[in-house]
Design an enzyme around this catalytic site. Structure first.
Site, PDB file in Angstrom:
ATOM      1  N   GLY A 167       0.742  -1.293  -0.085  1.00 22.84           N
ATOM      2  CA  GLY A 167      -0.026   0.012  -0.098  1.00 22.84           C
ATOM      3  C   GLY A 167       0.922   1.268  -0.128  1.00 22.84           C
ATOM      4  CB  SER A 199      -0.107   4.080  -4.354  1.00 25.96           C
ATOM      5  OG  SER A 199      -1.273   3.432  -3.730  1.00 25.96           O
ATOM      6  NE  ARG A 200      -4.852   5.918  -2.718  1.00 26.43           N
ATOM      7  CZ  ARG A 200      -5.974   5.478  -1.877  1.00 26.43           C
ATOM      8  NH1 ARG A 200      -6.025   6.461  -0.909  1.00 26.43           N
ATOM      9  NH2 ARG A 200      -6.289   4.188  -1.509  1.00 26.43           N
ATOM     10  CG  ASP A 249      -5.998  -8.009  -4.058  1.00 22.23           C
ATOM     11  OD1 ASP A 249      -5.751  -7.789  -2.873  1.00 22.23           O
ATOM     12  OD2 ASP A 249      -7.381  -8.092  -4.439  1.00 22.23           O
ATOM     13  CB  VAL A 250      -1.867  -7.370   0.354  1.00 18.18           C
ATOM     14  CG1 VAL A 250      -0.979  -6.423  -0.155  1.00 18.18           C
ATOM     15  CG2 VAL A 250      -3.190  -6.690   0.954  1.00 18.18           C
ATOM     16  CB  SER A 270      -6.273   1.113  13.386  1.00 13.05           C
ATOM     17  OG  SER A 270      -6.998   2.135  13.951  1.00 13.05           O
ATOM     18  CE1 TYR A 319      -8.996   0.139   8.986  1.00 11.69           C
ATOM     19  CE2 TYR A 319      -9.449   1.001  11.368  1.00 11.69           C
ATOM     20  CZ  TYR A 319      -8.802   0.959  10.110  1.00 11.69           C
ATOM     21  OH  TYR A 319      -7.382   1.723  10.201  1.00 11.69           O
ATOM     22  CE  LYS A 345      -5.958  -1.538  10.021  1.00 13.90           C
ATOM     23  NZ  LYS A 345      -4.730  -1.753   9.148  1.00 13.90           N
TER      24      LYS A 345
END
Ligand code: NAP
Length: 244
Positions: free
Chosen positions: A9, A11-12, A60-61, A139, A152, A156
């Site tokens: 990840g 790219s951003r 794609d992970v 997170s 989510y 995490k």
């Protein structure tokens, strides 16, 4: 440092900053991405201009086949892999009662199985070397839980469990596994929050500001450095005092 590092990840947001930091410290960097072609090409241009050692790899992970091919490519190109940063992730706001089975599965596939795939794949090369660093990006919600983000939060929290258990298994092989659990960081991921929600979260943060990608990259660089050689199975939470 001169190590070979895979960042998922990249790219951003946070992953992008981590990748740039590693490249600027003269490491060989594999920047993984999925959909953000323009963004990753911008990072590539920036690194190229500085004549740094890097390559881009689209995978794609959550797809084991693609992940294995990425790691094999890294080995062919650089001959080794020393550090893996499991950063790729997705988030979504949804009432628990509205989360569909597909939404649940997607969250687990990217955030949790993605880390499983990448970690198992690099271990084929780290274990014989008896050397390696695995850094998982969890997170703060994996610690505290967040309403309307149960899937989510679970994914995490799973990364935290994985960090602790795997650290015990890999310690004898001289491979450390640590985790960063960021608070609220200024990236695309928080764009869906309303102004009011952002204000409220900022008010609850002791340092009075959201974190930057640089704040997280600093922790990752520490965890990849010799200064953290005696640290494994730990959760570091750069959250500006949101959670004390
Ligand atoms: P972001 O700006 O939304 O970037 C997410 C990155 O993950 C992108 O590079 C994206 O690649 C990549 N990605 C998503 N699904 C992927 C997949 N299946 N395979 C490969 N790459 C994939 O997010 P961010 O804020 O930088 O978050 C980075 C990590 O930090 C995530 O794990 C997130 O959960 C965690 N985190 C963020 C915050 C925060 O407040 N921002 C707080 C705590 C933890 P493409 O765009 O190329 O598809």
């Amino acid at each position: 440092m001169n190590q070979t590092v895979i960042i998922t990840g990249a790219s951003r947001g946070i992953g992008r900053e981590i990748a740039i930091r590693f490249a600027e410290k003269n490491n060989n960097v594999v920047l993984n991405y999925l959909n953000s072609h323009c963004e990753i090409n911008e990072v590539a241009l920036e690194l190229e201009q500085e004549n740094l050692s890097f390559c881009l790899y689209r995978a794609d992970v959550s797809n084991r086949f693609e992940v294995d091919k990425m790691v094999d490519y890294c080995i062919k190109k650089y001959g080794q892999v020393d550090v893996l940063v499991n950063n790729a992730g997705i988030s979504e706001y949804e009432l628990f009662t509205n989360i569909s089975e597909d939404q649940w599965d997607k969250m687990m596939s990217v955030n949790l199985k993605g880390a499983f795939n990448c970690t198992q794949s690099v271990l084929k090369y780290m274990l014989p070397n008896k050397k390696g660093r695995i850094i998982n990006i969890s997170s703060i919600w994996g610690i505290t839980g967040a309403a309307c983000e149960v899937h989510y939060s679970v994914s995490k929290a799973g990364l935290i469990g994985m960090t602790k258990a795997l650290a015990k298994e890999l310690g004898p092989s001289n491979i450390t596994v640590n985790c960063i659990a960021p608070g609220i960081i200024e990236t695309d991921m928080i764009e869906s929050l309303t102004k009011k929600e952002k204000e409220s979260l900022r008010d609850q943060t002791v340092l009075g500001r959201f974190g930057t990608c640089g704040d997280i990259a600093n922790c990752v660089m520490f965890l990849a450095s010799d200064d953290s050689a005696y640290l494994t199975g730990q959760i570091i939470s750069p959250n500006g005092g949101y959670l004390i």
